[in-house]
Write a protein that holds these residues in place. Structure first.
Motif, PDB file in Angstrom:
ATOM      1  N   LYS A 163      11.383  67.743  66.747  1.00 45.73           N
ATOM      2  CA  LYS A 163      11.778  67.476  68.134  1.00 45.73           C
ATOM      3  C   LYS A 163      12.975  66.529  68.172  1.00 45.73           C
ATOM      4  O   LYS A 163      13.896  66.701  68.975  1.00 45.73           O
ATOM      5  N   THR A 222      11.919  72.977  68.828  1.00 45.18           N
ATOM      6  CA  THR A 222      10.579  72.942  69.407  1.00 45.18           C
ATOM      7  C   THR A 222       9.609  73.632  68.460  1.00 45.18           C
ATOM      8  O   THR A 222      10.007  74.196  67.446  1.00 45.18           O
ATOM      9  N   SER A 223       8.339  73.586  68.809  1.00 47.20           N
ATOM     10  CA  SER A 223       7.326  74.217  67.963  1.00 47.20           C
ATOM     11  C   SER A 223       7.080  75.637  68.440  1.00 47.20           C
ATOM     12  O   SER A 223       6.932  75.879  69.643  1.00 47.20           O
ATOM     13  N   GLU A 259       1.203  73.950  70.866  1.00 47.28           N
ATOM     14  CA  GLU A 259       1.041  72.578  70.367  1.00 47.28           C
ATOM     15  C   GLU A 259      -0.378  72.049  70.494  1.00 47.28           C
ATOM     16  O   GLU A 259      -0.741  71.068  69.853  1.00 47.28           O
TER      17      GLU A 259
END
Lengths: 383, 383
Positions: free
Chosen positions: A282, A287-288, A292
């Motif tokens: 981040k 981003t993931s 999350e």
């Protein structure tokens, strides 16, 4: 470039301790030698402790996939309905494996990277009549971690056998086989356990054995017929097929390392790796990809901005001697996969994030490098 | 006692070259790294050359037994009649494996240690209608070597697929897959090839592939479904299940050693080992358990006199740091099994015969030690 000094940060195979490598390089032992059979016995004992089970441990030559097949070949027979909970590449394998052994795969499919919705699991289980439920602990294709304990509670209310593929979980994330009601749990040697690839390991409890004993039809397979292997796993002095002696010694060393660290400490370390890694990506503007709320702790799968292609990103990271894995399926070039598990150290994580950030700087996405790895450093420094 | 300096003279696993051990101890490579996929490609190329075939080579995690199952799982389907030619413990496995895959095993059984009678093979094949013929090259339980080339000539006149288990032959004894008309040939890593246990290797020719393509029913198994593995064996950059990276590097080194020695030279060396060993055991008053017209060159199985028990004999030999294997089945305590293959040297053979003769001296069977090893020395000195 010295390949033997690279950081291997793919989600398996992972780097292993030099202690494990030295065990692999020992002159070959007879599979009947006391030194070997005692080591095998000790390895199986430590495997049970790793799985947190009083069930029967199995450790045989093969990849993790062989363990998936062993589950289906032994527990499923003609016409059995099986619930396959899937949210990634590896979960999708179940519906390829199960029908070969006569099972009818009832697929409960979630989008890749999305968390399993327990309400839908409950609803589907409510239809009843399932012989077994198959699910991944971690789907390595997306970095999702599935709620194995919670699914276990739902399965407990049914007659179904609960089969968990923890190839990319066990040794890095909590998995309590007996406490969570798992009847068949499988893993591979080359991920969070920290041994080289080539061994399939799994455990069965009494409920699974009873289901095997109660089969109406014989087990078709020979190599994955667990009734043939069981006497050896109970007494490694017996013989069914030649064990991979050196690999077992390597696994013993890896399991000793886990035992010395302690399971709780190891789980905490992996949770910290994940937290730091997430802060790091981040911090560098990524981003993931996976949900999350349901992250695996053993790997991270950052989603890349439009301007950064996965293949270019990985090549740029590779120039700093850090090896990462590509995304799979529909998100192949939109994600990369980075393992942080097993024998990995804090140093490996900061070095990897630094390499990623330098690569993003070179690709023009990050202007001032340091914020990403810095965010991870804060997490580590505070822990 | 230093276990790592013992002579491991069992018929597999065998001692491997330190070159192979060093390859096993290399830091783990990614299965996708060019360094690994190129090594895998080279390993498969050398495997084909070892099998003397232009067919497709397979090298996967598992024991030799997995290769036996792969043959049955892919080539045999419901109702297929299969001729199983057996004269030992390992040959008897076929009739346990074949029915699981729907085949009807027609057993042609010879006494353990007795040679295969080609007339009976011809007679049985004359009945026709066989989908496949399964036979051991060497049955490691008795030290018998079967006439694979001659059986091949008989099978050639039929439609049957010819499947040969050369777990204890290839790399030590002539085996010419294409020339001898073998359609599926399998082996294990840990015997005459001189690599550690844990890899299953086999090759298929076009006739075998056509039979697979012509199946009426799908292949039930997943892990041994060769259609799933074939793309990887043709291009190791592709993925099906994680390969045992370090074991493949070890196998590459073992195959390079074979290539450097040369197949003809290696066959001659093993034939000489066998000749010297036979002279040695006769020189110390023992005889051969398997038929002398049909001896394997990779191991010897002496028959013991009434006064010498196998277990006592092996324990006495073991005190001189030489590890041998026990007999199996009905001749368990009346024979011992001694491997002489792979990386073994002349020195290992003379040391082993010396240990055996010292043991027989201690057990009161040999009065003046030296004649046994002396007889072997003459053979070596003359070669």
């Amino acid at each position: 470039m010295d390949h033997e000094r690279e950081l291997l940060m793919i989600p398996g195979p992972t780097m292993v301790s030099p202690r494990v490598l030295r065990a692999l390089a020992k002159p070959i032992l007879s599979h009947g030698a006391a030194e070997f059979t005692e080591a095998y016995t000790e390895t199986l004992r430590l495997q049970k402790s790793l799985f947190m089970t009083s069930g029967t441990p199995f450790l045989i030559s093969g990849s993790g996939t062989l363990g998936m097949e062993a589950a289906a070949a032994n527990l499923v027979e003609n016409g059995d309905r099986v619930l396959c909970i899937e949210n990634g590449f590896f979960g999708e394998k179940w519906q390829e494996i199960v029908p070969g052994h006569g099972g009818v795969a009832d697929r409960l499919t979630f989008e890749w990277g999305k968390a399993v919705d327990l309400k839908l699991v409950k609803e589907r289980l409510g239809k009843g009549g399932y012989k077994a439920v198959f699910v991944e602990h971690v789907d390595t294709s997306t970095g999702i971690g599935n709620p194995i304990e919670e699914i276990g509670k739902l399965v407990k209310g049914t007659d179904a056998l609960y089969v968990v593929d923890s190839v990319c979980g066990i040794g890095g994330m909590p998995l309590k086989m007996d406490e969570w009601g798992i009847d068949f749990c499988l893993s591979g040697s080359q991920k969070a356990i920290g041994a080289p690839p080539g061994l399939s390991l799994f455990c069965l409890n009494e409920k699974a054995w009873k289901a095997i004993e109660a089969r109406k039809t014989p087990i078709a397979d020979y190599y994955t017929n667990l009734k043939r292997w069981r006497p050896i796993m109970e007494d490694p002095k017996k013989y069914f097929a030649t064990p991979a002696t050196g690999m077992v010694l390597g696994m013993l060393e890896a399991l000793k390392i886990i035992h010395e660290e302690g399971l709780e400490a190891r789980w905490k370390r992996h949770a910290l790796f994940s937290k730091a890694f997430q802060a790091g990506i981040k911090g560098m503007g990524l981003t993931s990809f996976p949900d999350e709320k349901s992250l695996a702790h053993t790997l991270s799968v950052p989603k890349l901005p439009e301007s950064v292609k996965g293949s270019e990103f990985r090549a740029a990271i590779g120039k700093f001697n850090v090896i990462t894995a590509g995304g799979l399926g529909a998100v192949a070039d939109k994600t990369i996969r980075v393992g942080h598990m097993g024998s990995d150290m804090v140093n490996d994580i900061t070095a990897t994030l630094s390499a990623m950030e330098m690569a993003l700087h070179q690709l023009g996405y990050v202007k001032e490098p340091g914020a990403g790895v810095g965010a991870a450093m804060k997490v580590f420094a505070k822990a």
